[in-house]
Write a protein that holds these residues in place. Structure first.
Motif, PDB file in Angstrom:
ATOM      1  N   LYS A  28       0.884  -1.240   0.160  1.00 10.44           N
ATOM      2  CA  LYS A  28       0.144   0.009  -0.117  1.00 10.44           C
ATOM      3  C   LYS A  28       0.871   1.212   0.045  1.00 10.44           C
ATOM      4  CE  LYS A  28      -3.917  -2.190   2.306  1.00 10.44           C
ATOM      5  NZ  LYS A  28      -4.642  -2.211   3.420  1.00 10.44           N
ATOM      6  N   GLN A  29       1.942   1.201   0.815  1.00  7.17           N
ATOM      7  CA  GLN A  29       2.834   2.444   0.759  1.00  7.17           C
ATOM      8  C   GLN A  29       3.728   2.731  -0.598  1.00  7.17           C
ATOM      9  OE1 GLN A  29       5.695   1.427   3.876  1.00  7.17           O
ATOM     10  NE2 GLN A  29       4.286   1.381   5.443  1.00  7.17           N
ATOM     11  N   ALA A  30       3.717   1.575  -1.317  1.00  4.68           N
ATOM     12  CA  ALA A  30       4.418   1.625  -2.590  1.00  4.68           C
ATOM     13  C   ALA A  30       3.507   1.747  -3.701  1.00  4.68           C
ATOM     14  CB  ALA A  30       5.466   0.594  -2.871  1.00  4.68           C
ATOM     15  N   GLY A  31       2.007   1.912  -3.351  1.00  5.00           N
ATOM     16  CA  GLY A  31       0.893   2.304  -4.453  1.00  5.00           C
ATOM     17  C   GLY A  31       0.719   1.083  -5.304  1.00  5.00           C
ATOM     18  N   TYR A  32       0.966  -0.205  -4.757  1.00  3.55           N
ATOM     19  CA  TYR A  32       0.720  -1.419  -5.646  1.00  3.55           C
ATOM     20  C   TYR A  32      -0.422  -2.380  -4.710  1.00  3.55           C
ATOM     21  CZ  TYR A  32       5.185  -1.686  -7.472  1.00  3.55           C
ATOM     22  OH  TYR A  32       6.311  -1.397  -8.510  1.00  3.55           O
ATOM     23  N   GLU A  33      -1.160  -3.270  -5.369  1.00  7.59           N
ATOM     24  CA  GLU A  33      -2.346  -3.850  -4.651  1.00  7.59           C
ATOM     25  C   GLU A  33      -1.412  -4.999  -3.684  1.00  7.59           C
ATOM     26  OE1 GLU A  33      -5.547  -3.952  -5.124  1.00  7.59           O
ATOM     27  OE2 GLU A  33      -5.341  -2.388  -6.582  1.00  7.59           O
ATOM     28  N   PRO A  34      -1.978  -5.043  -2.430  1.00 10.43           N
ATOM     29  CA  PRO A  34      -1.475  -5.893  -1.591  1.00 10.43           C
ATOM     30  C   PRO A  34      -1.193  -7.155  -1.980  1.00 10.43           C
ATOM     31  CG  PRO A  34      -3.423  -4.739  -0.406  1.00 10.43           C
ATOM     32  CD  PRO A  34      -3.356  -4.397  -2.017  1.00 10.43           C
ATOM     33  N   SER A  35      -1.743  -7.704  -2.911  1.00  7.11           N
ATOM     34  CA  SER A  35      -1.676  -9.194  -3.281  1.00  7.11           C
ATOM     35  C   SER A  35      -0.287  -9.274  -4.276  1.00  7.11           C
ATOM     36  CB  SER A  35      -2.824  -9.934  -4.350  1.00  7.11           C
ATOM     37  OG  SER A  35      -3.080  -9.001  -5.195  1.00  7.11           O
ATOM     38  N   SER A  36       0.088  -8.234  -4.811  1.00  7.21           N
ATOM     39  CA  SER A  36       1.270  -8.094  -5.731  1.00  7.21           C
ATOM     40  C   SER A  36       2.396  -8.327  -4.868  1.00  7.21           C
ATOM     41  CB  SER A  36       1.217  -6.942  -6.402  1.00  7.21           C
ATOM     42  OG  SER A  36       1.590  -5.711  -5.397  1.00  7.21           O
ATOM     43  N   PHE A  37       2.635  -8.152  -3.562  1.00 11.84           N
ATOM     44  CA  PHE A  37       3.922  -8.207  -2.751  1.00 11.84           C
ATOM     45  C   PHE A  37       3.775  -9.785  -2.714  1.00 11.84           C
ATOM     46  CE2 PHE A  37       6.272  -4.709  -1.154  1.00 11.84           C
ATOM     47  CZ  PHE A  37       5.705  -3.860  -2.301  1.00 11.84           C
ATOM     48  N   TYR A  38       2.724 -10.434  -2.410  1.00  8.68           N
ATOM     49  CA  TYR A  38       2.715 -11.967  -2.265  1.00  8.68           C
ATOM     50  C   TYR A  38       3.063 -12.715  -3.454  1.00  8.68           C
ATOM     51  CZ  TYR A  38       1.143 -11.034   2.294  1.00  8.68           C
ATOM     52  OH  TYR A  38       0.788 -10.462   3.604  1.00  8.68           O
ATOM     53  N   TRP A  39       2.651 -12.336  -4.753  1.00  5.35           N
ATOM     54  CA  TRP A  39       2.943 -12.870  -5.956  1.00  5.35           C
ATOM     55  C   TRP A  39       4.640 -12.826  -6.072  1.00  5.35           C
ATOM     56  CZ3 TRP A  39       0.662 -16.144  -8.485  1.00  5.35           C
ATOM     57  CH2 TRP A  39      -0.677 -16.175  -8.429  1.00  5.35           C
ATOM     58  N   ALA A  40       5.153 -11.740  -5.705  1.00  3.75           N
ATOM     59  CA  ALA A  40       6.574 -11.624  -5.685  1.00  3.75           C
ATOM     60  C   ALA A  40       7.571 -12.439  -4.900  1.00  3.75           C
ATOM     61  CB  ALA A  40       7.011 -10.220  -5.667  1.00  3.75           C
ATOM     62  N   LEU A  41       6.758 -13.247  -3.995  1.00  4.22           N
ATOM     63  CA  LEU A  41       7.460 -14.277  -3.415  1.00  4.22           C
ATOM     64  C   LEU A  41       7.439 -15.518  -4.062  1.00  4.22           C
ATOM     65  CD1 LEU A  41       6.000 -13.616   0.199  1.00  4.22           C
ATOM     66  CD2 LEU A  41       8.380 -12.777  -0.499  1.00  4.22           C
ATOM     67  N   ARG A  42       6.645 -15.811  -5.078  1.00  4.90           N
ATOM     68  CA  ARG A  42       6.481 -16.974  -5.917  1.00  4.90           C
ATOM     69  C   ARG A  42       6.977 -16.742  -7.060  1.00  4.90           C
ATOM     70  NH1 ARG A  42       2.437 -16.450  -2.230  1.00  4.90           N
ATOM     71  NH2 ARG A  42       1.395 -18.362  -1.206  1.00  4.90           N
ATOM     72  N   ARG A  43       7.202 -15.570  -7.771  1.00  2.00           N
ATOM     73  CA  ARG A  43       7.664 -15.546  -9.064  1.00  2.00           C
ATOM     74  C   ARG A  43       8.404 -14.228  -9.193  1.00  2.00           C
ATOM     75  NH1 ARG A  43       1.953 -13.519 -11.871  1.00  2.00           N
ATOM     76  NH2 ARG A  43       2.271 -11.314 -11.306  1.00  2.00           N
ATOM     77  N   PRO A  44       9.406 -14.160  -9.877  1.00  2.40           N
ATOM     78  CA  PRO A  44      10.136 -12.996 -10.043  1.00  2.40           C
ATOM     79  C   PRO A  44       9.446 -11.594 -10.435  1.00  2.40           C
ATOM     80  CG  PRO A  44      11.244 -14.691 -11.282  1.00  2.40           C
ATOM     81  CD  PRO A  44       9.671 -15.171 -10.973  1.00  2.40           C
ATOM     82  N   TRP A  45       9.931 -10.478  -9.523  1.00  2.00           N
ATOM     83  CA  TRP A  45       9.263  -9.513  -9.872  1.00  2.00           C
ATOM     84  C   TRP A  45      10.201  -8.109  -9.137  1.00  2.00           C
ATOM     85  CZ3 TRP A  45       3.121  -8.440  -9.003  1.00  2.00           C
ATOM     86  CH2 TRP A  45       2.893  -7.144  -9.666  1.00  2.00           C
ATOM     87  N   PRO A  46      11.281  -7.830  -9.977  1.00  2.32           N
ATOM     88  CA  PRO A  46      12.298  -7.050  -9.500  1.00  2.32           C
ATOM     89  C   PRO A  46      11.841  -5.597  -8.794  1.00  2.32           C
ATOM     90  CG  PRO A  46      12.855  -7.940 -11.753  1.00  2.32           C
ATOM     91  CD  PRO A  46      11.444  -8.152 -11.451  1.00  2.32           C
ATOM     92  N   ALA A  47      10.817  -5.093  -9.329  1.00  2.00           N
ATOM     93  CA  ALA A  47      10.523  -3.798  -8.684  1.00  2.00           C
ATOM     94  C   ALA A  47      10.102  -3.912  -7.272  1.00  2.00           C
ATOM     95  CB  ALA A  47       9.364  -2.993  -9.349  1.00  2.00           C
ATOM     96  N   ILE A  48       9.287  -5.014  -6.776  1.00  8.17           N
ATOM     97  CA  ILE A  48       8.739  -5.233  -5.425  1.00  8.17           C
ATOM     98  C   ILE A  48       9.599  -5.856  -4.706  1.00  8.17           C
ATOM     99  CG2 ILE A  48       7.082  -6.843  -4.300  1.00  8.17           C
ATOM    100  CD1 ILE A  48       5.291  -6.279  -6.541  1.00  8.17           C
ATOM    101  N   GLU A  49      10.777  -6.890  -5.484  1.00  8.12           N
ATOM    102  CA  GLU A  49      11.695  -7.323  -4.692  1.00  8.12           C
ATOM    103  C   GLU A  49      12.594  -6.247  -4.087  1.00  8.12           C
ATOM    104  OE1 GLU A  49      13.842  -9.952  -7.715  1.00  8.12           O
ATOM    105  OE2 GLU A  49      11.870 -11.044  -7.749  1.00  8.12           O
ATOM    106  N   GLN A  50      13.049  -5.295  -4.955  1.00  8.18           N
ATOM    107  CA  GLN A  50      13.855  -4.127  -4.602  1.00  8.18           C
ATOM    108  C   GLN A  50      13.074  -3.389  -3.300  1.00  8.18           C
ATOM    109  OE1 GLN A  50      16.746  -3.305  -5.868  1.00  8.18           O
ATOM    110  NE2 GLN A  50      16.936  -1.530  -4.414  1.00  8.18           N
ATOM    111  N   ILE A  51      11.712  -3.200  -3.096  1.00  9.85           N
ATOM    112  CA  ILE A  51      11.231  -2.598  -2.280  1.00  9.85           C
ATOM    113  C   ILE A  51      10.968  -3.377  -0.813  1.00  9.85           C
ATOM    114  CG2 ILE A  51       9.048  -1.813  -0.980  1.00  9.85           C
ATOM    115  CD1 ILE A  51       8.375  -1.161  -4.094  1.00  9.85           C
ATOM    116  N   ILE A  52      10.964  -4.621  -1.106  1.00  9.19           N
ATOM    117  CA  ILE A  52      11.366  -5.699   0.003  1.00  9.19           C
ATOM    118  C   ILE A  52      12.643  -5.671   0.574  1.00  9.19           C
ATOM    119  CG2 ILE A  52      11.102  -8.101   0.689  1.00  9.19           C
ATOM    120  CD1 ILE A  52       8.813  -8.295  -0.993  1.00  9.19           C
ATOM    121  N   ALA A  53      13.801  -5.709  -0.180  1.00  8.20           N
ATOM    122  CA  ALA A  53      14.977  -5.781   0.212  1.00  8.20           C
ATOM    123  C   ALA A  53      15.580  -4.386   0.867  1.00  8.20           C
ATOM    124  CB  ALA A  53      15.793  -5.951  -1.175  1.00  8.20           C
ATOM    125  N   ILE A  54      15.204  -3.444   0.273  1.00  3.74           N
ATOM    126  CA  ILE A  54      15.448  -2.206   1.151  1.00  3.74           C
ATOM    127  C   ILE A  54      14.888  -2.112   2.390  1.00  3.74           C
ATOM    128  CG2 ILE A  54      14.813   0.343   1.108  1.00  3.74           C
ATOM    129  CD1 ILE A  54      15.254   0.144  -2.112  1.00  3.74           C
TER     130      ILE A  54
END
Length: 97
Positions: A28-54
């Motif tokens: 939500k803070q990054a302007g994504y749908e909440p489910s998109s971050f959970y998808w990034a745990l299952r499949r590659p999504w560099p933009a979201i991976e970067q947010i989580i890593a930071i």
């Protein structure tokens, strides 16, 4: 012998929680749908991976070594940009402020 292993998605979720938030809140803070971050745990999504890593004080390749080369560049064919829908939401959110 195999190289470093990706963090398990439960380890990532726990680490985010231990740092005071949830994947849904980060989304939500990054302007994504909440489910998109959970998808990034299952499949590659560099933009979201970067947010989580930071948020975790890490580099994406430390968390997902199978998704990046030695230089930290995502492997070819990976989703690099937010979808048109997400980009439109970012624009609308910026205009509303």
């Amino acid at each position: 012998m195999s190289g470093p292993q990706d963090w398990h998605r439960e380890q990532i979720k726990a680490a985010v929680r231990m740092n005071g938030t949830t994947l849904s809140a980060l989304a939500k803070q990054a302007g994504y749908e909440p489910s998109s971050f959970y998808w990034a745990l299952r499949r590659p999504w560099p933009a979201i991976e970067q947010i989580i890593a930071i948020h975790l004080g890490r580099r994406p390749q430390d968390i997902w070594p199978s998704r990046y080369d030695r230089r930290g560049i995502p492997h070819a064919g990976r989703r690099q940009k937010p979808s048109a829908h997400t980009a439109e939401r970012h624009r609308q959110k910026a205009e509303a402020v």
